[in-house]
Design a protein around this motif. Structure first.
Motif, PDB file in Angstrom:
ATOM      1  N   ARG A   1       0.850  -1.177   0.000  1.00  0.00           N
ATOM      2  CA  ARG A   1       0.000   0.000   0.000  1.00  0.00           C
ATOM      3  C   ARG A   1       0.895   1.240   0.000  1.00  0.00           C
ATOM      4  O   ARG A   1       2.028   1.184   0.472  1.00  0.00           O
ATOM      5  CB  ARG A   1      -0.854  -0.083   1.264  1.00  0.00           C
ATOM      6  CG  ARG A   1      -1.770   1.019   1.489  1.00  0.00           C
ATOM      7  CD  ARG A   1      -3.200   0.579   1.299  1.00  0.00           C
ATOM      8  NE  ARG A   1      -4.019   1.732   1.586  1.00  0.00           N
ATOM      9  CZ  ARG A   1      -5.251   1.678   2.024  1.00  0.00           C
ATOM     10  NH1 ARG A   1      -5.828   0.518   2.230  1.00  0.00           N
ATOM     11  NH2 ARG A   1      -5.926   2.782   2.259  1.00  0.00           N
ATOM     12  N   GLU A   2       0.379   2.360  -0.522  1.00  0.00           N
ATOM     13  CA  GLU A   2       1.159   3.601  -0.566  1.00  0.00           C
ATOM     14  C   GLU A   2       0.307   4.779  -0.103  1.00  0.00           C
ATOM     15  O   GLU A   2      -0.909   4.773  -0.292  1.00  0.00           O
ATOM     16  CB  GLU A   2       1.605   3.903  -2.003  1.00  0.00           C
ATOM     17  CG  GLU A   2       2.536   2.875  -2.586  1.00  0.00           C
ATOM     18  CD  GLU A   2       2.756   3.004  -4.086  1.00  0.00           C
ATOM     19  OE1 GLU A   2       3.768   2.501  -4.560  1.00  0.00           O
ATOM     20  OE2 GLU A   2       1.892   3.600  -4.777  1.00  0.00           O
ATOM     21  N   THR A   3       0.969   5.774   0.472  1.00  0.00           N
ATOM     22  CA  THR A   3       0.330   7.059   0.756  1.00  0.00           C
ATOM     23  C   THR A   3       1.132   8.125   0.022  1.00  0.00           C
ATOM     24  O   THR A   3       2.354   8.181   0.173  1.00  0.00           O
ATOM     25  CB  THR A   3       0.322   7.349   2.273  1.00  0.00           C
ATOM     26  OG1 THR A   3      -0.438   6.331   2.921  1.00  0.00           O
ATOM     27  CG2 THR A   3      -0.311   8.699   2.579  1.00  0.00           C
TER      28      THR A   3
ATOM     29  N   ALA B   1       3.825  15.481   5.653  1.00  0.00           N
ATOM     30  CA  ALA B   1       3.720  14.031   5.450  1.00  0.00           C
ATOM     31  C   ALA B   1       4.749  13.292   6.298  1.00  0.00           C
ATOM     32  O   ALA B   1       4.466  12.243   6.878  1.00  0.00           O
ATOM     33  CB  ALA B   1       3.912  13.694   3.968  1.00  0.00           C
TER      34      ALA B   1
ATOM     35  N   ASN C   1       0.733   7.698   7.975  1.00  0.00           N
ATOM     36  CA  ASN C   1       0.846   7.035   6.661  1.00  0.00           C
ATOM     37  C   ASN C   1       0.216   5.646   6.726  1.00  0.00           C
ATOM     38  O   ASN C   1       0.168   5.019   7.775  1.00  0.00           O
ATOM     39  CB  ASN C   1       2.326   6.895   6.271  1.00  0.00           C
ATOM     40  CG  ASN C   1       3.097   6.004   7.241  1.00  0.00           C
ATOM     41  OD1 ASN C   1       2.963   6.146   8.453  1.00  0.00           O
ATOM     42  ND2 ASN C   1       3.881   5.085   6.713  1.00  0.00           N
TER      43      ASN C   1
ATOM     44  N   GLN D   1       5.225   5.882   2.390  1.00  0.00           N
ATOM     45  CA  GLN D   1       4.958   7.317   2.250  1.00  0.00           C
ATOM     46  C   GLN D   1       5.856   7.899   1.162  1.00  0.00           C
ATOM     47  O   GLN D   1       7.083   7.837   1.243  1.00  0.00           O
ATOM     48  CB  GLN D   1       5.210   8.049   3.565  1.00  0.00           C
ATOM     49  CG  GLN D   1       4.970   9.553   3.472  1.00  0.00           C
ATOM     50  CD  GLN D   1       3.498   9.918   3.282  1.00  0.00           C
ATOM     51  OE1 GLN D   1       2.660   9.572   4.096  1.00  0.00           O
ATOM     52  NE2 GLN D   1       3.179  10.630   2.194  1.00  0.00           N
TER      53      GLN D   1
END
Ligand code: NDP
Length: 336
Positions: free
Chosen positions: A304-306, A317, A326, A330
């Motif tokens: 998964r990514e933010t 961030a 995150n 991130q």
């Protein structure tokens, strides 16, 4: 060219005025050098200790210097035959939009992008954090089929790869993560056998219930309360690869922090444990990148990514990442 520079060393949590966005000229390339435009910037927990004045395993960032960081960048001007305009690389550019460096500088790698492997993953599960999870688990953890492996910061890029690698070795894998959403993802998407929410208020009991046969490998990413809950469950012969302990990175006085080493050394017997750096396996960079990108392309390695949009949002961030805001790797998206 804009850059985020270190104006003053943060005391504890990063405050306004510590990291500042400034205009910086792009230096013209000398012979053998290239100019690169940064497309994606990686935000990683290790950057926080490097803002302190203490010498760790790397030198502190200098005042008025851009914050260190790896990026995916495109060569836009070249005075070297090693890299040509249009080439994509990973490089330690720092937090800025353009950078000039020697084409043969260490840690500059041309990206041979595989089909179905997004560019930015070369900073995440296919990049430095991915290799960290893979190498730490494989070479320091030395997993055996049927063993129980606990991975903290399980939804982040390092934990994601450590845990999924342990699954391919036939281990029972238990994640530790903050909040039900991350825990659900770790079980249902990443395929871990269980995931303990350390924020739910029952850490010791929940971890014990998730590890009925004790713990054979603890992949340490966070330190603090999680390490204290893991310690009594470690089996004889257990291994603890110490990758990092992010819960302490904002500490104002590192010397007073109870580290994972303190917790583990107090046990009888003391479990096998050591701090490792991903750069120990730098000679395997291509080999491990190939393993990880093949798994991503095949849809076997989930992640998964933010994404924060623009360099102006990098500091916020980064502050969020140290508190778990995150969800997955991130990144900062800077240009296409
Ligand atoms: P993550 O994306 O996992 O981000 C850090 C995560 O740590 C947060 O999302 C948060 O997740 C968790 N966290 C923050 N504070 C606490 C706390 N007090 N207690 C428990 N968990 C906390 O980061 P990475 O995957 O990039 O990195 C993971 C670790 O690996 C770090 O310690 C990093 O320094 C280390 N590392 C080491 C390398 C090496 O060579 N040794 C190389 C690369 C990384 P949650 O919401 O689940 O709490």
């Amino acid at each position: 060219n804009r850059a985020v520079v270190l104006k003053q060393r943060p005391q504890g949590e990063i405050q306004d005025g510590d990291l500042v966005l400034e205009q910086r000229p792009v230096r013209a390339p000398n012979n053998g050098e290239v100019v690169a435009q940064i497309l994606w910037l990686s935000l990683d927990p290790y950057m926080r200790p490097r803002m302190n004045d203490a010498k760790g395993y790397m030198d502190p960032i200098g005042i008025d210097e851009p914050i260190v960081g790896e990026s995916v960048a495109r060569i836009v001007e070249s005075r070297s035959d090693k890299l040509k305009e249009g080439d994509l690389v990973t490089c330690y550019s720092g937090w800025q939009e353009y950078v000039t460096f020697p084409a043969d500088a260490p840690m500059v790698y041309k990206i041979h992008q595989k089909e179905n492997v997004p560019l930015q993953t070369y900073l995440g599960v296919a990049g430095m954090p991915g290799r960290t999870g893979y190498c730490g688990l494989t070479y320091v953890g030395k997993p055996q089929k049927g063993e129980t492996v606990v991975v903290s910061a399980a939804s982040g890029p390092v934990g994601t790869v450590a845990g999924q690698t342990a699954k391919t070795e036939g281990c029972r894998v238990v994640g530790v993560a903050g909040g039900p959403e991350k825990c659900n993802f770790v079980i249902n998407e990443l395929g871990f056998d269980a995931c303990v929410d350390y924020k739910a208020g029952n850490l010791e009991e929940d971890l014990k219930a998730a590890c009925p046969n004790g713990i054979d490998i603890y992949f340490e990413n966070v330190g603090g309360a999680v390490t204290r809950a893991v310690a009594p469950l470690l089996n004889d012969g257990a291994r603890v690869p110490i990758c990092g302990y992010v819960s302490a990175y904002n500490a104002t006085d590192m010397a007073s922090v109870e580290t994972p080493f303190d917790v583990l050394k107090a046990l009888d017997p003391v479990p096998e444990h050591r701090f490792f750096l991903v750069t120990e396996w730098q000679d395997k960079h291509q080999e491990i990148t190939d393993i990880l990108t093949s798994r991503i392309a095949a849809g076997e390695l989930k992640y998964r990514e933010t994404v924060a949009e623009g360099l102006e949002n990098a500091v916020d961030a980064f502050k969020g990442m140290l508190k778990g805001r995150n969800f997955g790797k991130q990144l900062v998206h800077i240009a296409d």
